[in-house]
Design a protein around this motif. Structure first.
Motif, PDB file in Angstrom:
ATOM      1  N   ASN A  56       0.810  -1.216   0.000  1.00 41.93           N
ATOM      2  CA  ASN A  56       0.000   0.000   0.000  1.00 41.93           C
ATOM      3  C   ASN A  56       0.842   1.265   0.000  1.00 41.93           C
ATOM      4  OD1 ASN A  56      -2.610  -0.782  -0.232  1.00 41.93           O
ATOM      5  ND2 ASN A  56      -2.867  -1.179   1.963  1.00 41.93           N
ATOM      6  N   ILE A  57       2.124   1.125   0.195  1.00 43.19           N
ATOM      7  CA  ILE A  57       2.965   2.325   0.193  1.00 43.19           C
ATOM      8  C   ILE A  57       3.466   2.626  -1.212  1.00 43.19           C
ATOM      9  CG2 ILE A  57       5.071   3.352   1.088  1.00 43.19           C
ATOM     10  CD1 ILE A  57       4.627   1.821   3.659  1.00 43.19           C
ATOM     11  N   CYS A  58       4.051   1.637  -1.874  1.00 46.70           N
ATOM     12  CA  CYS A  58       4.619   1.921  -3.199  1.00 46.70           C
ATOM     13  C   CYS A  58       3.692   1.508  -4.328  1.00 46.70           C
ATOM     14  CB  CYS A  58       5.967   1.238  -3.364  1.00 46.70           C
ATOM     15  SG  CYS A  58       5.873  -0.556  -3.288  1.00 46.70           S
ATOM     16  N   CYS A 112       9.864  -0.180   2.018  1.00 43.62           N
ATOM     17  CA  CYS A 112       8.838   0.865   2.175  1.00 43.62           C
ATOM     18  C   CYS A 112       8.542   1.121   3.640  1.00 43.62           C
ATOM     19  CB  CYS A 112       7.549   0.449   1.491  1.00 43.62           C
ATOM     20  SG  CYS A 112       7.679   0.313  -0.273  1.00 43.62           S
ATOM     21  N   SER A 138      11.320   2.804   5.510  1.00 43.23           N
ATOM     22  CA  SER A 138      11.359   4.248   5.232  1.00 43.23           C
ATOM     23  C   SER A 138      10.269   4.958   6.016  1.00 43.23           C
ATOM     24  CB  SER A 138      11.141   4.524   3.743  1.00 43.23           C
ATOM     25  OG  SER A 138      11.915   3.691   2.954  1.00 43.23           O
ATOM     26  N   SER A 139       9.108   4.324   6.080  1.00 43.88           N
ATOM     27  CA  SER A 139       7.989   4.955   6.784  1.00 43.88           C
ATOM     28  C   SER A 139       8.253   5.016   8.282  1.00 43.88           C
ATOM     29  CB  SER A 139       6.710   4.174   6.499  1.00 43.88           C
ATOM     30  OG  SER A 139       5.662   4.672   7.266  1.00 43.88           O
ATOM     31  N   GLU A 157      10.279   7.814   9.510  1.00 43.46           N
ATOM     32  CA  GLU A 157       9.575   9.092   9.667  1.00 43.46           C
ATOM     33  C   GLU A 157       8.726   9.098  10.933  1.00 43.46           C
ATOM     34  OE1 GLU A 157       9.257  11.823   7.512  1.00 43.46           O
ATOM     35  OE2 GLU A 157      10.775  11.066   6.117  1.00 43.46           O
ATOM     36  N   LYS A 158       7.985   8.026  11.098  1.00 42.59           N
ATOM     37  CA  LYS A 158       7.055   7.969  12.229  1.00 42.59           C
ATOM     38  C   LYS A 158       6.900   6.527  12.658  1.00 42.59           C
ATOM     39  CE  LYS A 158       3.295  10.297  11.377  1.00 42.59           C
ATOM     40  NZ  LYS A 158       1.884  10.423  11.031  1.00 42.59           N
ATOM     41  N   PRO A 165       1.632   2.244   9.067  1.00 41.43           N
ATOM     42  CA  PRO A 165       1.032   3.205   8.148  1.00 41.43           C
ATOM     43  C   PRO A 165      -0.457   2.954   7.926  1.00 41.43           C
ATOM     44  CG  PRO A 165       3.060   2.312   7.236  1.00 41.43           C
ATOM     45  CD  PRO A 165       2.741   1.522   8.451  1.00 41.43           C
ATOM     46  N   ALA A 166      -0.886   1.722   8.120  1.00 39.09           N
ATOM     47  CA  ALA A 166      -2.284   1.427   7.829  1.00 39.09           C
ATOM     48  C   ALA A 166      -3.193   1.685   9.031  1.00 39.09           C
ATOM     49  CB  ALA A 166      -2.429  -0.018   7.376  1.00 39.09           C
ATOM     50  N   ARG A 201      -1.995   2.777  12.294  1.00 41.95           N
ATOM     51  CA  ARG A 201      -1.428   3.735  13.247  1.00 41.95           C
ATOM     52  C   ARG A 201      -1.091   3.142  14.611  1.00 41.95           C
ATOM     53  NH1 ARG A 201      -1.788   8.590  10.814  1.00 41.95           N
ATOM     54  NH2 ARG A 201      -3.538   8.958   9.424  1.00 41.95           N
TER      55      ARG A 201
END
Lengths: 222, 422
Positions: B34-36, B56, B59-60, B63-64, B68-69, B71
């Motif tokens: 879902n990221i790339c 992916c 890398s995510s 950042e945080k 990503p899906a 949280r």
């Protein structure tokens, strides 16, 4: 081809193929990283019937950094700057996630129009207008939708004289009460000047009680 | 740059929509990160169960630190490789073009059938004639043995959307290149498809093959145990053979706290992995960070799909080159550049001028000369104030003006040059 470009490609294809969401993405210039999104105003809101355009800039580190969105169409909304079109939405800032797409962010924008968040405003004046008198706020929002976004305008009889409508427009766009403007107009000031001053002083809602008329007249005489 | 956008990037919409081929788009979509948006490369799973490409999600997480899906909080330590998904994806990669062809041919066929608005009777006869030769094959195949129902479904094609889907699988079996081989009683030396790994295996050895867990050439298992032994025997002095065997060190690289590291140590860390030490400290750090990420992501691939360090180094170099290219754009033709960005400059100049100038009685100010100081101040204002999106985009681009030998470092300075010229 780098990953970012591939992803943007897919997202545009995805929007093109999805006919149910009514969200469109077009190129603005040559760059695939500067786009224009557009969506219809949500039903059952003052923005209904309007067509809203958004400027999309895709940053270097997308999708790990959020896209930069800005309304091209003027919108009267507590979380959208009425001057610059800047948007206050958490997912465009710290709540961004790389799984969000152009389509999903535009849908979020659409739903932001449905549910304003006056406690976290982008445009303080509009937010104040919203919290103090929601009816008058909605009037203004409908007018803005009509004028800037090609909306249908207010539902009223078309029997009125056109001049009356125009002046009403002016007042409504400034987010003021008609009675207030007429009150000072009766003192012999120009209408445009009255609107200008009252807008600057934020003469509406409970603010009216705080500001004395003398102060307004003082400003008008300046 | 429309060409760039029209470039053929495979995505789920290559397949016909739900009404024609249900599930195919979803299948292709759910095998993608879902990221790339690509098919999973070295899929890893987080604690919450969501799956992404290793690179992916690393890398995510940099950042945080959340999934990503959903949280939920997540850290790199939570990542677990998902070899089953990797297998599925590699099988899908193989079969995708074939299925794509099949589905295309099928939807074309359906369209052809649907266009002449014939009476059901005539249609039935036509199709029967058409499939006459084919149905012979399908009976012998034994897979589509219940012949009469499949035929009756065919006749309803086009009239009911639901049934449109069934012939897809039917045609599938018909057009298989080896229908007779897959039939009821293959000979011992015939190749049959393993139902688990889809590889072609000799019929007589299929049971053995499946019992061994589809590891036909059982190389990996022995190799890994061998390397395990090697590691045990080699003991602590492994520095010597580092580059000779790639599967030597199967442990992820630790993250470094670069702020506390001395330059010398940083250089050492780079040379240790055969990385260049060109550029400044900042570049070293970025280089090493990126290296750790691609190195660790590479370890999440199954050993069969892993890349060599050499390939990884090439990848890193490509990334650095691209980054450097983007940072520096040289302007060759000054006049053309000025012409092309005239509007942009005009906008910036406009934004730089004090607001009150327009129409105000203090008009004298607007006609006044721009001293260097003034323009500097205004440039600063324009930068802090609302920037046009285009300006924001080009910000930071370095452009050199060869003719005048003025190197323009930033938007601000470029504007100053422009102001001085006008």
């Amino acid at each position: 081809m780098d990953a970012r470009l591939r992803r943007v490609n897919k997202e545009i294809a995805d929007c093109k193929n999805d006919k149910t969401s009514n969200i469109k993405i077009d190129l603005i210039e040559e760059s695939p990283f500067h786009l224009k999104g557009s969506f219809p105003g949500p039903e059952g809101t003052p923005y209904q019937g309007g067509h809203f355009e958004v400027d999309i800039v895709i940053p270097e580190s997308y999708p790990f950094q959020p896209v930069k969105l800005k309304f091209i169409t003027k919108v009267y909304h507590p979380n959208v700057s009425s001057a610059s079109g800047a948007i206050c939405l958490d997912i465009l800032k710290d709540a961004w996630s790389p799984v969000l797409t152009l389509k999903s962010t535009l849908i979020s924008l659409q739903s932001l129009l449905c549910s304003p968040e006056p406690n976290d405003p982008q445009d303080a004046e509009v937010a104040k207008h919203y919290t103090t008198s929601k009816n008058s706020f909605e009037d203004t929002a409908i007018y803005w939708t009509q004028i800037y976004a090609g909306g249908p305008g207010p539902k009223e009889k078309k029997g009125k004289a056109s001049t009356a409508r125009e002046t009403r427009d002016e007042i409504a766009i400034a987010g003021l009460e008609r009675a207030h403007v007429e009150q000072f107009e009766a003192l012999g000031f120009e209408r445009s000047k009255v609107i200008d001053v009252l807008r600057r002083l934020n003469y509406r809602g409970p603010n009216v009680a705080k500001l004395s008329e003398d102060r307004v007249v003082e400003e008008l005489l300046k | 740059m429309n060409t760039l956008l029209s470039a053929n990037v495979p995505d789920p919409t290559d397949f016909p929509p739900l009404t024609i081929a249900p599930g195919l788009r979803t299948l292709d979509g759910s095998l993608r990160c879902n990221i790339c948006g690509e098919l999973f490369d070295a899929p890893v799973t987080l604690n919450c169960g969501h799956c992404f490409c290793s690179f992916c999600v690393r890398s995510s997480l940099a950042e945080k630190q959340e999934c990503p899906a959903c949280r939920k909080t997540a850290i790199e330590g939570h990542l677990r490789p998902n070899p089953v998904m990797e297998e599925v994806v590699s099988a899908w990669k193989l079969s995708r073009p074939y299925i794509l062809n099949l589905s295309k041919a099928d939807s074309e066929q359906q369209q052809r059938d649907a266009t002449p608005v014939a009476t059901p009777k005539a249609k039935k006869r036509k199709i029967m004639a058409e499939t006459g030769t084919r149905s012979g094959a399908s009976t012998s195949s034994g897979v589509s043995a219940p012949r009469s129902p499949s035929k009756s479904k065919r006749t309803r094609q086009g009239s009911e959307v639901f049934f449109n889907t069934i012939p897809t699988s039917d045609a599938d079996e018909d057009e298989m290149p080896e229908p007779s081989n897959a039939s009821a009683n293959p000979r011992p030396d015939d190749l049959v498809k393993c139902p688990m790994c889809t590889r072609r295996v000799k019929y007589k050895s299929i049971n053995q093959h499946m019992d061994q867990g589809c590891k036909d050439p059982p190389l990996e298992s022995t190799r890994s145990t061998m390397s395990d032994w090697k590691k045990l025997m080699a003991g602590p002095n492994k520095g010597k053979q580092k580059d000779t065997s790639d599967d030597e060190d199967n442990f992820p690289l630790p993250k470094a706290s670069y702020a506390t590291l001395k330059d010398r140590k940083l250089k050492e860390m780079l040379t240790e992995h055969g990385l260049p030490i060109s550029g400044d400290r900042n570049q070293w750090i970025h280089r090493h960070q990126r290296w750790v990420m691609i190195y660790n992501a590479n370890l999440d691939r199954s050993s069969r799909n892993r890349k060599t360090k050499q390939e990884l180094r090439k990848e890193l170099k490509k990334w650095e080159d691209e980054k450097a290219k983007k940072r520096r754009t040289t302007v060759e033709d000054n006049a053309a550049h000025e012409k092309r960005h005239k509007n942009e400059f005009a906008q910036l100049v406009d934004a730089a001028r004090p607001r009150g100038d327009k129409g105000a009685p203090k008009a004298a100010a607007s006609t006044a000369k721009w001293t260097a100081e003034q323009s500097k101040n205004n440039a600063a204002i324009s930068l802090s104030g609302d920037k046009s999106p285009r300006a924001a985009q080009t910000e930071g681009n370095h452009c050199e003006r060869e003719k005048n030998a003025i190197v323009v470092d930033s938007e601000e300075e470029r504007e100053m040059v422009f102001l001085q010229r006008t």
